[in-house]
Write an enzyme that holds these catalytic residues in place. Structure first.
Site, short mmCIF file in Angstrom:
data_model
loop_
_atom_site.label_atom_id
_atom_site.label_comp_id
_atom_site.label_asym_id
_atom_site.label_seq_id
_atom_site.Cartn_x
_atom_site.Cartn_y
_atom_site.Cartn_z
N TRP A 21 35.95 30.34 36.58
CA TRP A 21 34.92 30.81 37.51
C TRP A 21 34.55 32.26 37.23
CZ3 TRP A 21 32.11 29.76 42.02
CH2 TRP A 21 31.78 30.85 42.83
N ASN A 23 32.23 35.48 39.20
CA ASN A 23 31.22 36.00 40.12
C ASN A 23 30.79 37.39 39.68
OD1 ASN A 23 33.89 35.89 41.76
ND2 ASN A 23 32.77 37.28 43.04
N ASP A 24 30.93 38.42 40.48
CA ASP A 24 30.24 39.70 40.23
C ASP A 24 30.46 40.30 38.85
OD1 ASP A 24 30.30 39.25 42.94
OD2 ASP A 24 31.35 41.08 43.45
N GLN A 40 34.28 39.36 37.87
CA GLN A 40 35.20 38.68 38.78
C GLN A 40 35.47 37.29 38.22
OE1 GLN A 40 36.37 39.80 42.40
NE2 GLN A 40 36.53 41.19 40.68
N TRP A 48 36.03 29.96 43.36
CA TRP A 48 36.55 31.30 43.64
C TRP A 48 38.03 31.18 43.99
CZ3 TRP A 48 38.76 34.16 47.56
CH2 TRP A 48 38.63 35.55 47.46
N SER A 81 35.98 43.63 43.05
CA SER A 81 34.96 44.29 42.23
C SER A 81 35.13 45.80 42.12
CB SER A 81 33.57 43.96 42.78
OG SER A 81 33.28 42.63 42.46
N ARG A 144 35.45 47.90 50.11
CA ARG A 144 35.61 47.45 48.72
C ARG A 144 34.42 47.81 47.83
NH1 ARG A 144 35.07 42.76 51.84
NH2 ARG A 144 33.16 41.56 51.48
N GLU A 194 28.10 44.76 50.31
CA GLU A 194 29.04 44.67 49.20
C GLU A 194 28.40 45.32 47.97
OE1 GLU A 194 31.30 40.53 50.05
OE2 GLU A 194 29.29 40.24 49.27
C1 FRU Z 1 30.77 39.95 46.19
C2 FRU Z 1 32.26 40.03 46.49
C3 FRU Z 1 32.75 41.46 46.49
C4 FRU Z 1 34.21 41.31 46.21
C5 FRU Z 1 34.21 40.16 45.23
C6 FRU Z 1 35.41 39.27 45.34
O1 FRU Z 1 30.39 38.73 45.63
O2 FRU Z 1 32.54 39.39 47.72
O3 FRU Z 1 32.49 42.15 47.70
O4 FRU Z 1 34.77 42.47 45.66
O5 FRU Z 1 33.04 39.42 45.47
O6 FRU Z 1 35.40 38.30 44.35
#
Ligand code: FRU
Length: 466
Positions: A21, A23-24, A40, A48, A81, A144, A194
């Site tokens: 997976w 993400n960011d 991420q 996730w 992140s 964060r 975020e």
């Molecule tokens: C945004 C988020 C961030 C966090 C990360 C966790 O998509 O929620 O705020 O650091 O993803 O995976």
């Protein structure tokens, strides 16, 4: 997917995890000829989970090579992140010229900011022994996604705290003192903020620059769910002063957590987002990977009335991926179709006329993927991807200005579409179901007094299959 189905392909020129997976985007930094892209990453599953930092490098922002996972969870928690800087003077005591990663540790209840560093150009990474360097005040759950940048001879950190952004200052990346709080009305109640970013952008046709603060908003974006907002204003070293109300950066459903590269050698501000939306369930994609990055986009500002508006331009490096091209004109026939090799396509289209509707349908093998409609009378662009999959939310619309000529540029890859209207002032980003195909078909159907020209290219694969 059942036995006998063809494997689901990876994107051809958009970064996606080799497996697991994504993400960011995290820790975007240029160093000694290489762009680093961390992200991420859950290396164990396509959902996730326990967050790590995946890592890839490229010399041109398009040809990515995967590197080993850079940061894994430890006693302080999983790795959320954050960003990267080059500490040229060694201010943090971690080595002159070190690449320093500033990230959030998340232990399930508390979030705090920590450091990691590399003294061998990003080959190996060590966590700083004195972590964390910044803890959340008691009672604050969401704290964060630090973004750090240089100001005079000091460091500034902006970090998301609930629906506020907190600014800090430091001379050594380790001891931080808070200088201000930023908040604004984005028109969404109850959303968490975020992944902030702060950068200065040139204003086209003017001598000056303006500062931009970008914010990932966890709910209530134009197409539903998560979305990127931005605010133009001024930063004075301790505080960000908004010059206008916040606006959304993308009218599509899937552009989130965007971050800019630290230290682009051409002096550009180039950002990249995560092509997904937390509101969409994980029912599509593949069995081996999920999540992808957008095309990197270079940013500038345009003055429109009393507003500064973001222009997102596909990085010029994309021209190196073009192979076969086809030109077409439309306006006389009710429908014009072209077929290009492969699933990776770039299309640039100029439209003339102030009355009528033009519909562009993108199909792959026997399957329609998405339909882009321009209603010239209303100056309204609409992207619809329900033609390809009923599971996906529609996509969104964007209102242009009343000029008789307009243009659109479309980037298509195995699992995404990005649409840049009027030179990148209107943008849609949307994920698509990933399907195998040898060709892509583009069909232009003008109605009313609309005509124009288009140039379409097949794009070469820039990421080696892993
Ligand atoms: C945004 C988020 C961030 C966090 C990360 C966790 O998509 O929620 O705020 O650091 O993803 O995976």
């Amino acid at each position: 997917m059942t036995a006998g189905d063809p494997p689901i392909p990876h994107p051809r020129y958009h970064l996606a995890p080799p497996w697991g997976w994504m993400n960011d985007p995290n820790g975007l930094v240029w160093h000694q000829g290489l762009y680093h892209f961390f992200y991420q990453h859950n290396p164990y599953d396509i959902v996730w989970g326990p967050m790590h930092w995946g890592h890839a490098v490229s010399s041109d922002l398009l040809s990515w090579q995967h590197r080993p996972v850079a940061l894994a969870p430890d006693d302080l928690g999983t790795i959320f992140s954050g960003c990267a800087v080059i500490d040229v003077t060694g201010s943090a005591g971690l080595g002159a010229g070190a690449i320093v990663l500033v990230f959030t540790h998340h232990d399930g209840t508390r979030q705090c900011q920590s450091l990691a560093f590399s003294n061998d150009a990003g080959e190996t990474w060590q966590k700083y022994a004195g972590n964390p360097v910044l803890e959340a005040p008691a009672g604050l759950r969401d704290f964060r996604d630090p973004k750090v940048y240089r100001w005079d001879d000091e460091w500034i950190m902006v970090v998301a705290a609930g629906h506020e952004l907190w600014f800090y200052r430091s001379s050594d990346l380790r001891a931080w003192h808070r200088t201000s709080t930023f908040t604004a009305d984005i028109g969404v109640a109850g959303a968490v903020w975020e992944t902030p970013d702060v950068f200065s952008l040139p204003i086209e046709g003017e001598a000056g620059n303006s500062w931009i603060l970008s914010i990932g908003v966890s709910a209530g974006a134009p197409s539903g769910g998560t979305g990127m907002a931005y605010v133009a204003g001024q930063f004075d070293g301790s505080r960000f002063h908004a010059g206008q109300p916040p606006t959304w950066a993308d009218s599509g459903p899937d552009y989130y957590a965007a971050q800019s590269w630290y230290g682009d050698p051409q002096g550009r501000v180039v950002w990249v987002g995560w092509v997904d939306n937390e509101a969409i369930p994980a029912t599509r994609g593949s069995i081996s990977w999920r999540g992808q990055a957008s095309i990197p986009r270079s940013l500038s500002l345009v003055r429109r009335g009393d507003r500064l508006v973001l222009r997102q331009t596909v990085i010029s490096e994309i021209a190196d991926l073009r192979s076969d091209s086809i030109s077409l004109t439309f306006g006389d026939a009710p429908e014009t179709s072209v077929r290009l090799d492969g699933p990776a396509i770039e299309l640039s289209m100029e439209v003339e006329g102030s009355e009528g509707v033009i519909v562009l349908t993108l199909s792959r093998s026997v399957r329609s993927l998405a339909r882009l409609t321009f209603d010239a009378g209303k100056c309204l662009w609409t992207l619809d991807r329900t033609v390809g999959s009923q599971e996906l939310v529609a996509a969104g619309s964007w209102q242009g200005t009343g000029s008789p000529a307009t243009n659109v540029r479309i980037l298509l890859d195995v699992a995404s579409i990005e649409v840049f209207i009027d030179g990148g002032i209107g943008v849609f980003t949307a994920s698509l179901p990933a399907v195998q195909s040898d060709f892509t078909q583009l069909t232009v159907s003008p109605r009313g007094r609309l005509s124009g020209t288009a140039e379409a290219y097949s794009l070469r694969t820039s990421i080696a299959p892993s």
